[in-house]
Scaffold this active site. Structure first.
Site, PDB file in Angstrom:
ATOM      1  N   GLU A   1       0.717  -1.405  -0.319  1.00  0.00           N
ATOM      2  CA  GLU A   1      -0.163   0.106   0.103  1.00  0.00           C
ATOM      3  C   GLU A   1       1.425   0.914   0.138  1.00  0.00           C
ATOM      4  OE1 GLU A   1      -3.170   0.387  -0.349  1.00  0.00           O
ATOM      5  OE2 GLU A   1      -3.935  -2.161  -0.567  1.00  0.00           O
TER       6      GLU A   1
ATOM      7  N   ASN B   1     -14.676   5.193   6.965  1.00  0.00           N
ATOM      8  CA  ASN B   1     -14.158   4.677   7.283  1.00  0.00           C
ATOM      9  C   ASN B   1     -12.875   5.607   8.600  1.00  0.00           C
ATOM     10  OD1 ASN B   1     -13.544   1.533   6.484  1.00  0.00           O
ATOM     11  ND2 ASN B   1     -13.161   2.391   4.167  1.00  0.00           N
TER      12      ASN B   1
ATOM     13  N   GLU C   1      -1.972   9.102  -0.482  1.00  0.00           N
ATOM     14  CA  GLU C   1      -2.506   8.042  -2.402  1.00  0.00           C
ATOM     15  C   GLU C   1      -1.197   9.098  -2.604  1.00  0.00           C
ATOM     16  OE1 GLU C   1      -5.617   8.121  -4.593  1.00  0.00           O
ATOM     17  OE2 GLU C   1      -6.494   8.008  -2.055  1.00  0.00           O
TER      18      GLU C   1
END
Length: 362
Positions: free
Chosen positions: A217, A263, A226
């Site tokens: 990730e 989340n 990201e």
């Protein structure tokens, strides 16, 4: 002179002739501490005392806690008035009513907060340091219980006993400073069952599986957010029970690249941290960052199981499915992304001296 009716923390029932100064003199030996009694009882004015009125008489700040004590604080981030509490039950009058906002809990201890006196009403349990108890319990506690956690890990067990600092730093020589070994180990203390259930082989496989997935990730723990900034504004589900905050984005952050407002909201509620208003904590605070990753790893992602359960019951492939199955799984052949996770998992299991097991692909 006021009559001492017990030792702090206790409840004092106001009698004829009592003043805040006299009450403070009786309990603390210092009448000037009347301002503390006033503050502990909603900033009550000296002239407003009434016969029969009950006042909380709390302990003066105690010295730093040891491993057998918890500390509760009036304000978030461990600020404001604090009380040091050992194992036991504390009802109204023994703790400051409706004031707890943060709490420090040593490893192996558990604190249960209750919204009502006599240990009634809503409750919430904490097993690790929590800088904010959450909107659902902030300034709401009227009683609490401190006890030894039944699920506390044996000394020396769990992830830290499987992956040493040297091994971790060898695995990730170019890691970002956010991903410190200390931050990871501190985070694991909140989830004592992580890498601490089943056989030695199963525990090592879980450690390898977790490291493989977070390595994939984050580019071997180099990236904290990201990379595709164009996607950042798009992680807002307007139908979620956790509404997006204006000016905040919920793009991938941290080891597991936590994404989407639902989340961040659910994770923040579970950890007692306001991540909807402060999502950047996931990419700036090492302990919080790793704790969010472990929250996702240890929490069932309905209708799918948790990664923690999956690695021990279904194999590594199911952890891929849980984390990013919509993109990486069910494509008729192993996707490039899934293959990269598998290769990392095989690399880490080999390094930990264990076989990878079956069902590697999703």
């Amino acid at each position: 002179m006021a009559r001492k009716q017990g030792n702090p923390p206790t409840v004092h029932t106001v009698e004829t002739g009592d003043t805040l100064f006299d009450i403070a003199q009786a309990y603390y030996g210092d009448g000037d501490q009347w301002t503390k009694i006033s503050a502990d009882n909603g900033n009550i004015a000296p002239e407003s005392l009434q016969i029969g009125q009950q006042l909380q008489v709390l302990t003066v700040n105690s010295p730093s806690p040891d491993t057998n004590n918890v500390v509760v604080y009036d304000d978030s981030q461990y600020l404001g008035f604090s009380q040091v509490l050992g194992v036991g039950s504390y009802d109204w009058g023994q703790i400051k009513n409706d004031s707890i906002s943060s709490i420090k809990v040593p490893v192996g201890m558990k604190v249960i907060l209750y919204s009502d006196t006599n240990f009634g009403g809503q409750s919430k349990t904490f097993t690790a340091d929590t800088p904010y108890v959450g909107d659902d319990f902030n300034d709401l506690t009227s009683s609490l219980i401190v006890e030894i956690a039944n699920n506390a890990p044996p000394s020396g067990s769990g992830f830290a006993n499987i992956v040493s600092r040297q091994a971790y730093e060898t695995m990730f020589p170019n890691r970002n400073g956010l991903y410190s070994y200390e931050g990871l180990i501190t985070a694991t203390q909140r989830y004592p069952n992580f890498c601490n259930e089943g056989s030695d082989e199963q525990r090592k496989r879980e450690a390898a599986a977790f490291l493989a997935n977070i390595a994939h990730e984050t580019g071997n723990l180099q990236y904290t957010e990201e990379l595709n900034t164009a996607n950042w504004p798009h992680y807002c589900d307007l139908n979620s029970t956790y509404p997006c905050v204006s000016g905040k984005t919920y793009h991938g952050r941290g080891p597991i690249q936590l994404s989407w407002n639902y989340n961040y909201g659910a994770c923040g509620t579970a950890l007692g941290i306001d991540l909807l208003n402060n999502p950047e904590l996931v990419s700036t605070d090492s302990v919080i960052s790793f704790t969010t990753a472990l929250w996702f790893w240890m929490t069932s992602q309905l209708p799918k199981p948790s990664c923690h359960d999956a690695i021990n019951t279904s194999g590594f492939g199911m952890t891929i499915n849980i984390i990013n199955g919509g993109i990486e799984c069910g494509k008729g052949q192993v996707t490039q992304q899934a293959q990269h996770r598998i290769q990392l998992y095989q690399q880490f299991t080999q390094g930990l001296g264990v076989t990878p097991g079956d069902n590697l692909s999703c």
